[in-house]
Design a protein around this motif. Structure first.
Motif, PDB file in Angstrom:
ATOM      1  N   LYS A 193       0.823  -1.202   0.000  1.00  0.00           N
ATOM      2  CA  LYS A 193       0.000   0.000   0.000  1.00  0.00           C
ATOM      3  C   LYS A 193       0.863   1.260   0.000  1.00  0.00           C
ATOM      4  CE  LYS A 193      -3.995  -2.104   0.316  1.00  0.00           C
ATOM      5  NZ  LYS A 193      -4.612  -2.376   1.611  1.00  0.00           N
ATOM      6  N   ILE A 194       0.243   2.307  -0.516  1.00  0.00           N
ATOM      7  CA  ILE A 194       0.880   3.616  -0.439  1.00  0.00           C
ATOM      8  C   ILE A 194       0.035   4.474   0.499  1.00  0.00           C
ATOM      9  CG2 ILE A 194       1.622   5.681  -1.727  1.00  0.00           C
ATOM     10  CD1 ILE A 194       3.111   3.208  -2.636  1.00  0.00           C
ATOM     11  N   GLY A 195       0.669   5.039   1.506  1.00  0.00           N
ATOM     12  CA  GLY A 195      -0.043   5.953   2.379  1.00  0.00           C
ATOM     13  C   GLY A 195       0.047   7.354   1.801  1.00  0.00           C
ATOM     14  N   VAL A 196      -1.071   8.064   1.824  1.00  0.00           N
ATOM     15  CA  VAL A 196      -1.092   9.426   1.307  1.00  0.00           C
ATOM     16  C   VAL A 196      -1.414  10.364   2.469  1.00  0.00           C
ATOM     17  CG1 VAL A 196      -2.119  11.006  -0.369  1.00  0.00           C
ATOM     18  CG2 VAL A 196      -1.944   8.558  -0.902  1.00  0.00           C
ATOM     19  N   GLU A 197      -0.419  11.173   2.848  1.00  0.00           N
ATOM     20  CA  GLU A 197      -0.662  12.121   3.926  1.00  0.00           C
ATOM     21  C   GLU A 197      -1.121  13.434   3.332  1.00  0.00           C
ATOM     22  OE1 GLU A 197       2.690  12.958   6.514  1.00  0.00           O
ATOM     23  OE2 GLU A 197       1.649  14.741   7.269  1.00  0.00           O
ATOM     24  N   MET A 198      -2.264  13.902   3.833  1.00  0.00           N
ATOM     25  CA  MET A 198      -2.859  15.099   3.227  1.00  0.00           C
ATOM     26  C   MET A 198      -3.132  16.150   4.283  1.00  0.00           C
ATOM     27  SD  MET A 198      -5.698  13.051   1.003  1.00  0.00           S
ATOM     28  CE  MET A 198      -6.217  12.146   2.406  1.00  0.00           C
ATOM     29  N   GLU A 199      -3.226  17.362   3.801  1.00  0.00           N
ATOM     30  CA  GLU A 199      -3.611  18.470   4.679  1.00  0.00           C
ATOM     31  C   GLU A 199      -4.995  18.933   4.217  1.00  0.00           C
ATOM     32  OE1 GLU A 199      -2.960  22.505   4.071  1.00  0.00           O
ATOM     33  OE2 GLU A 199      -4.562  22.176   5.510  1.00  0.00           O
ATOM     34  N   CYS A 200      -5.968  18.806   5.147  1.00  0.00           N
ATOM     35  CA  CYS A 200      -7.344  19.142   4.785  1.00  0.00           C
ATOM     36  C   CYS A 200      -7.866  20.185   5.756  1.00  0.00           C
ATOM     37  CB  CYS A 200      -8.254  17.915   4.844  1.00  0.00           C
ATOM     38  SG  CYS A 200      -7.588  16.444   4.055  1.00  0.00           S
ATOM     39  N   GLY A 201      -7.960  21.405   5.333  1.00  0.00           N
ATOM     40  CA  GLY A 201      -8.472  22.472   6.196  1.00  0.00           C
ATOM     41  C   GLY A 201      -7.710  22.591   7.496  1.00  0.00           C
ATOM     42  N   GLY A 202      -6.403  22.449   7.421  1.00  0.00           N
ATOM     43  CA  GLY A 202      -5.577  22.579   8.628  1.00  0.00           C
ATOM     44  C   GLY A 202      -5.408  21.289   9.394  1.00  0.00           C
ATOM     45  N   ASN A 203      -6.099  20.263   8.959  1.00  0.00           N
ATOM     46  CA  ASN A 203      -5.968  18.974   9.629  1.00  0.00           C
ATOM     47  C   ASN A 203      -5.141  18.027   8.776  1.00  0.00           C
ATOM     48  OD1 ASN A 203      -8.044  19.644  11.701  1.00  0.00           O
ATOM     49  ND2 ASN A 203      -9.309  19.741   9.848  1.00  0.00           N
ATOM     50  N   THR A 204      -4.645  16.956   9.473  1.00  0.00           N
ATOM     51  CA  THR A 204      -3.910  15.929   8.746  1.00  0.00           C
ATOM     52  C   THR A 204      -4.801  14.714   8.577  1.00  0.00           C
ATOM     53  OG1 THR A 204      -1.839  16.686   9.676  1.00  0.00           O
ATOM     54  CG2 THR A 204      -1.864  14.453   8.791  1.00  0.00           C
ATOM     55  N   LEU A 205      -4.751  14.129   7.390  1.00  0.00           N
ATOM     56  CA  LEU A 205      -5.550  12.933   7.121  1.00  0.00           C
ATOM     57  C   LEU A 205      -4.686  11.982   6.306  1.00  0.00           C
ATOM     58  CD1 LEU A 205      -8.489  12.183   7.806  1.00  0.00           C
ATOM     59  CD2 LEU A 205      -9.125  12.969   5.508  1.00  0.00           C
ATOM     60  N   ILE A 206      -4.776  10.694   6.631  1.00  0.00           N
ATOM     61  CA  ILE A 206      -3.990   9.715   5.872  1.00  0.00           C
ATOM     62  C   ILE A 206      -4.934   8.731   5.218  1.00  0.00           C
ATOM     63  CG2 ILE A 206      -2.377   7.785   6.052  1.00  0.00           C
ATOM     64  CD1 ILE A 206      -0.838   9.432   8.110  1.00  0.00           C
ATOM     65  N   SER A 207      -4.735   8.573   3.937  1.00  0.00           N
ATOM     66  CA  SER A 207      -5.539   7.634   3.159  1.00  0.00           C
ATOM     67  C   SER A 207      -4.608   6.585   2.567  1.00  0.00           C
ATOM     68  CB  SER A 207      -6.252   8.399   2.042  1.00  0.00           C
ATOM     69  OG  SER A 207      -6.796   7.495   1.113  1.00  0.00           O
ATOM     70  N   GLU A 208      -5.150   5.476   2.143  1.00  0.00           N
ATOM     71  CA  GLU A 208      -4.281   4.480   1.516  1.00  0.00           C
ATOM     72  C   GLU A 208      -4.788   4.147   0.125  1.00  0.00           C
ATOM     73  OE1 GLU A 208      -5.221   1.230   4.540  1.00  0.00           O
ATOM     74  OE2 GLU A 208      -5.252   0.108   2.645  1.00  0.00           O
ATOM     75  N   VAL A 209      -3.834   3.965  -0.771  1.00  0.00           N
ATOM     76  CA  VAL A 209      -4.167   3.630  -2.161  1.00  0.00           C
ATOM     77  C   VAL A 209      -3.140   2.623  -2.645  1.00  0.00           C
ATOM     78  CG1 VAL A 209      -5.256   5.832  -2.750  1.00  0.00           C
ATOM     79  CG2 VAL A 209      -2.788   5.576  -2.989  1.00  0.00           C
ATOM     80  N   VAL A 210      -3.413   2.009  -3.811  1.00  0.00           N
ATOM     81  CA  VAL A 210      -2.399   1.126  -4.403  1.00  0.00           C
ATOM     82  C   VAL A 210      -1.555   1.936  -5.378  1.00  0.00           C
ATOM     83  CG1 VAL A 210      -3.719  -0.987  -4.079  1.00  0.00           C
ATOM     84  CG2 VAL A 210      -4.015   0.357  -6.172  1.00  0.00           C
ATOM     85  N   GLN A 211      -0.427   1.359  -5.765  1.00  0.00           N
ATOM     86  CA  GLN A 211       0.520   2.094  -6.602  1.00  0.00           C
ATOM     87  C   GLN A 211      -0.113   2.519  -7.927  1.00  0.00           C
ATOM     88  OE1 GLN A 211       3.787   2.984  -5.667  1.00  0.00           O
ATOM     89  NE2 GLN A 211       3.625   4.240  -7.530  1.00  0.00           N
ATOM     90  N   ASP A 212      -0.963   1.631  -8.506  1.00  0.00           N
ATOM     91  CA  ASP A 212      -1.602   1.946  -9.784  1.00  0.00           C
ATOM     92  C   ASP A 212      -2.425   3.227  -9.688  1.00  0.00           C
ATOM     93  OD1 ASP A 212      -0.478  -0.290 -10.755  1.00  0.00           O
ATOM     94  OD2 ASP A 212      -2.335  -1.496 -10.801  1.00  0.00           O
ATOM     95  N   ALA A 213      -3.110   3.379  -8.568  1.00  0.00           N
ATOM     96  CA  ALA A 213      -3.940   4.568  -8.375  1.00  0.00           C
ATOM     97  C   ALA A 213      -3.077   5.823  -8.302  1.00  0.00           C
ATOM     98  CB  ALA A 213      -4.773   4.412  -7.108  1.00  0.00           C
ATOM     99  N   VAL A 214      -1.916   5.700  -7.625  1.00  0.00           N
ATOM    100  CA  VAL A 214      -1.013   6.850  -7.553  1.00  0.00           C
ATOM    101  C   VAL A 214      -0.628   7.291  -8.956  1.00  0.00           C
ATOM    102  CG1 VAL A 214       1.256   7.643  -6.777  1.00  0.00           C
ATOM    103  CG2 VAL A 214      -0.116   6.163  -5.295  1.00  0.00           C
ATOM    104  N   ASN A 215      -0.308   6.279  -9.772  1.00  0.00           N
ATOM    105  CA  ASN A 215       0.116   6.580 -11.133  1.00  0.00           C
ATOM    106  C   ASN A 215      -1.017   7.202 -11.939  1.00  0.00           C
ATOM    107  OD1 ASN A 215       2.451   5.388 -10.298  1.00  0.00           O
ATOM    108  ND2 ASN A 215       2.071   3.447 -11.393  1.00  0.00           N
ATOM    109  N   GLU A 216      -2.199   6.587 -11.905  1.00  0.00           N
ATOM    110  CA  GLU A 216      -3.317   7.053 -12.713  1.00  0.00           C
ATOM    111  C   GLU A 216      -3.773   8.450 -12.335  1.00  0.00           C
ATOM    112  OE1 GLU A 216      -6.871   4.605 -13.069  1.00  0.00           O
ATOM    113  OE2 GLU A 216      -5.512   2.916 -13.475  1.00  0.00           O
TER     114      GLU A 216
END
Lengths: 229, 352, 254
Positions: B306-329
């Motif tokens: 899995k690839i973890g995606v760390e994001m900043e959403c309105g000042g907050n931190t959120l982590i989502s997970e995706v597969v490598q193919d999704a990262v590429n697409e």
């Protein structure tokens, strides 16, 4: 009065003997039981077996060998002579010594069970709170094992009261010294004085019943306490 | 607090071997049951004797096989809180609390009984016997008793494991606050990653009798994103909700979230698995998920497949997970913008 | 069924085999132990196929047991009063026959009792004197009588320890716990005790005769073997053995 003066003397002697033996066995039996409950060496089995021996030896056989041991040519007899306390057979303290040996399992085994039921945890907690082993023993183990102490003391006391063979073998049946209640009853029976025997036996029976009732009617709160480990 | 633990211990086929130095007030020891973590703390407390090595706490040697030092447990001033059933049943709450206090040398006594009773809210329990306390009350008393012993280190061995979820999260604030208020460092032992994240600044990860890693609880959670069945759990600090139709709107930093569950509290924590967040490259026109947040990708990290995606959403931190193919697409890269869709029912409120 | 039939056959065979052989059980006073063993061995030789079993114990106890229906065919008592009591209660199948007169002796394991007399018992070096319990043991009663007759009872009473029966009294002395004891002559002459030291025969004028008697119990009425054994006791070989073991026979002085 239903009982004669010598009957009352015998009962009083019996109570004195049983109290002395119970007190001494509390002092002796507690460390033995604690060691048996905690030790993990192979010696534990040996010591446990030795403690239990009086349970299987017939009292008169045990009494005969105690007589041999305490006599002037026996090992205990030698020791008492060196210590200058004189010969033990036919004395009150000779009876005490024999009864201590004979009643040992009745003190040690309930205590050992009580100690084992407490487990490691309360001791670990006490140590982590700064209590030395001796401190933890008196502040935690003794209160938690209180029902065990009570059971052991009552059993020891009652067993000493009921003891006959050993006392007969080494006591010499001396009034006020070694003629305890059980021997007195036996003498009445042998002399065909059934009436006196019945009266004394009734007193002993009622006494024993009351003691045992006290033991069994007690609230069984010991398990609940010790189960909390 | 500085702790050096360099020891070896074997029982039958199991061998425990550690060589670490840690500093800090709030340390977690994390591992599955049988990993050796309980043995580790037992050796630290002096209840189990290591085969060899040394243990040094704040410069004082507690154990050294070479110098033949093995300080007795009662002299180490290391108090323990066990999983359960550790209160003395023959003493009432007050006497349990005072057991260690009475045995503590006067020069070490810095904790005030009344203050502690206040902090742990034990006032109503003081005269009670311990056998009719609830599990949570028992653990609060056990904690108070350990603190009152004025230890220089507090060991908590799975102190919450015997409690049900709602009690667990009621106790955690107490655990943290007493340590902070009375300035006592602790080692917190647990097999729960969530408890680690709530309790510990740094975590020793124990497996198979070895320390396999020292990291923050957060890092550990990210590392385990790919291997954990529940993914990475985001812990969202939410404000007091307001009703919004059939749902509840919670303030979350500058953002707002719609949840199906309500709450009476001004502050609550919601769990959200990384698996329950769907990422879109562009704003989807119409979706069933009630929450759609515009976020900025901060970083990517891989964990297993899995690839973890760390994001900043309105000042907050959120982590989502995706597969490598999704990262590429989707062309997900740090600095890019994504839309995160979350169903209102995906959140789970932490009790308490 | 087949098994049951075999069992029945076996049982009937066994029953037939034992029907010929007779068995008697004798209750005998403890002081008879050595003499009676030898007498029974001789008797058995003359009665091949029959069996004699002897149980030794206290006479008073046997007396009580027989009254309660104990399965003894003959009762040899150390005190003739017991069989007489049985006869009075109709529990005997024969006359009460005296078979011996017991004597009491001073005996010691650590001192030479042969050189002692009853007066020696007052010696302060002697701490404990063992006698059988006078309350119920015939030998103890005679010991008490002898000490009283010798005017020593009050002096020695504080030193007395009481054995349950006469052999238990001997054990007190044997182990050295009591320096001296008053025991049966029959025990003092037995090799085990005789090798330890001599004895002093207490004059029989100091006490009532220790008349010993036996009886065939009601249970053995008509038992041929029991009758034969009773007769054998009066025959020469048995009397010789009794004399050898220190018993004085009725009608013979010593």
């Amino acid at each position: 009065m239903l009982l004669t003066g010598s009957d009352i003397q015998a009962i009083w002697l019996t109570i004195k003997l049983a109290s002395t033996v119970t007190f001494l066995l509390l002092l002796i039996g507690t460390p033995v039981a604690w060691w048996l409950a905690r030790s993990q060496t192979r010696l534990k089995g040996v010591v446990g077996a030795v403690v239990a021996l009086p349970l299987v030896l017939p009292p008169s056989v045990l009494g005969f060998y105690l007589l041999l041991a305490m006599g002037p040519n026996g090992p205990v007899g030698h020791l008492t002579r060196i210590l200058g306390v004189g010969a033990l057979p036919f004395t009150f303290w000779g009876l005490v010594l024999a009864s201590v040996f004979y009643s040992l399992p009745f003190m040690v085994q309930p205590l050992q069970n009580a100690f084992e039921a407490i487990g490691e945890r309360p001791l670990e907690v006490a140590a982590s709170l700064g209590a030395s082993p001796l401190d933890a023993f008196f502040s935690v183990v003794v209160p938690l094992a209180r029902p065990g102490f009570l059971t052991a003391s009552i059993l020891t006391f009652a067993h000493t009261v009921g003891e006959f063979g050993v006392v007969l073998m080494i006591g010499g049946n001396i009034p006020g010294v070694s003629r305890v209640a059980s021997v007195q009853i036996y003498d009445h029976v042998e002399a065909l004085e059934y009436g006196q025997a019945h009266r004394m036996a009734a007193v002993m029976l009622i006494f024993s019943f009351v003691v045992l009732l006290g033991l069994y009617a007690r609230r069984p709160d010991s398990l609940k306490m010790t189960g909390r480990g | 607090m500085q702790l050096v633990m360099n020891i070896k211990k074997s029982f039958g086929s199991f061998a425990l071997e550690t060589d670490f130095t840690i500093t800090g007030q709030k340390t977690g020891i994390f591992g599955t049951s049988g990993s050796g973590k309980s043995t580790l703390v037992s050796m630290l407390a002096g209840l189990v004797r290591p085969d060899s090595g040394e243990i040094v706490l704040d410069g004082e040697c507690l154990f050294s096989s070479t110098e033949r030092i093995n300080m007795r447990p009662e002299q180490r001033r290391i108090a323990m809180v066990f999983q359960q059933h550790s209160l003395f049943p023959h003493l009432n709450v007050t006497h349990n609390l005072l057991y260690g206090f009475k045995r503590c040398r006067p020069e070490h006594r810095s904790i005030d009984f009344d203050v502690l009773v206040e902090v742990l809210k034990l006032g109503a329990l003081l005269d009670r016997g311990v056998s009719n306390l609830s599990g949570g009350e028992q653990q609060r008393v056990a904690l108070g008793r350990a603190i009152l012993a004025n230890p220089r280190l507090l060991l908590m061995d799975e102190p919450l494991s015997a409690l049900d979820d709602s009690l667990r999260f009621q106790i955690i604030p107490y655990l943290k606050s007493v340590s902070e208020q009375f300035d006592i460092p602790y080692l917190f032992i647990s097999h729960s990653l969530l408890e680690m994240r709530l309790m510990a600044d740094q975590v020793l990860n124990v497996a198979g009798g070895r320390i396999v890693g020292i990291s923050s609880a957060e890092e550990l959670a990210r590392q385990r994103l790919g291997s954990s069945q529940v993914g990475y759990i985001n812990l969202l600090k939410l404000g007091r909700p307001s009703e919004s139709g059939t749902m509840y709107a919670y303030p979350w930093g500058a953002a707002q979230l719609l949840l199906s569950a309500g709450s009476e509290s001004d502050k609550s924590i919601a769990e959200l698995s990384s698996k329950d967040i769907i990422l879109f490259k562009q704003h989807p026109e119409a979706i069933s998920a009630r929450n759609l947040l515009q976020c900025t990708v901060r970083s990517l990290f891989s964990s297993g497949r899995k690839i973890g995606v760390e994001m900043e959403c309105g000042g907050n931190t959120l982590i989502s997970e995706v597969v490598q193919d999704a990262v590429n697409e989707l062309g997900i890269a740090p600095g890019g913008t994504v839309f995160a869709a979350i169903k209102a029912s995906a959140f789970r409120m932490l009790p308490g | 069924m087949k098994l049951l039939r075999i069992l029945l056959v076996v049982c009937s065979l066994l029953g037939a085999a034992t029907a010929h052989a007779e068995k008697i059980t004798i209750a005998a006073a403890a002081d008879l132990k050595f003499a009676m063993d030898e007498i029974v061995t001789g008797f058995k030789k003359s009665q091949p196929g029959n069996d004699v079993e002897v149980i030794y114990g206290s006479s008073g106890k046997f007396n009580t047991q027989i009254q309660q229906g104990a399965p003894y065919d003959l009762f040899f008592s150390a005190d003739i009063a017991y069989p007489r009591e049985l006869a009075k209660k109709g529990l005997a199948a024969s006359d009460v026959k005296p078979y011996a007169v017991g004597r009491i002796v001073l005996w010691s394991n650590s001192m030479n009792a042969a050189k002692m007399t009853l007066v020696s018992l007052a010696d302060p070096k002697i701490g404990h004197i063992a006698i059988a319990n006078p309350k119920h043991a015939p030998y103890g009663k005679r010991a008490e009588e002898a000490l009283k007759a010798a005017g020593l009872w009050d002096k020695v009473q504080p030193k007395l320890v009481f054995g349950e029966n006469i052999s238990h009294t001997a054990q007190f002395v044997q182990t050295g716990s009591a320096q001296v004891g008053i025991i049966a002559l029959a025990l003092a002459v037995n090799p085990e005790l005789a090798k330890k030291g001599g004895y002093y025969l207490i004059p029989d004028k100091l006490h009532n005769p220790l008349e010993q008697g036996f009886v065939i119990t009601r249970r053995a009425a008509g038992n041929v073997l029991a009758k034969k054994f009773a007769d054998y006791m009066a025959a020469k070989p048995a009397r010789a053995i009794m004399t050898k073991y220190g018993f004085v026979l009725p009608g013979e002085g010593r």
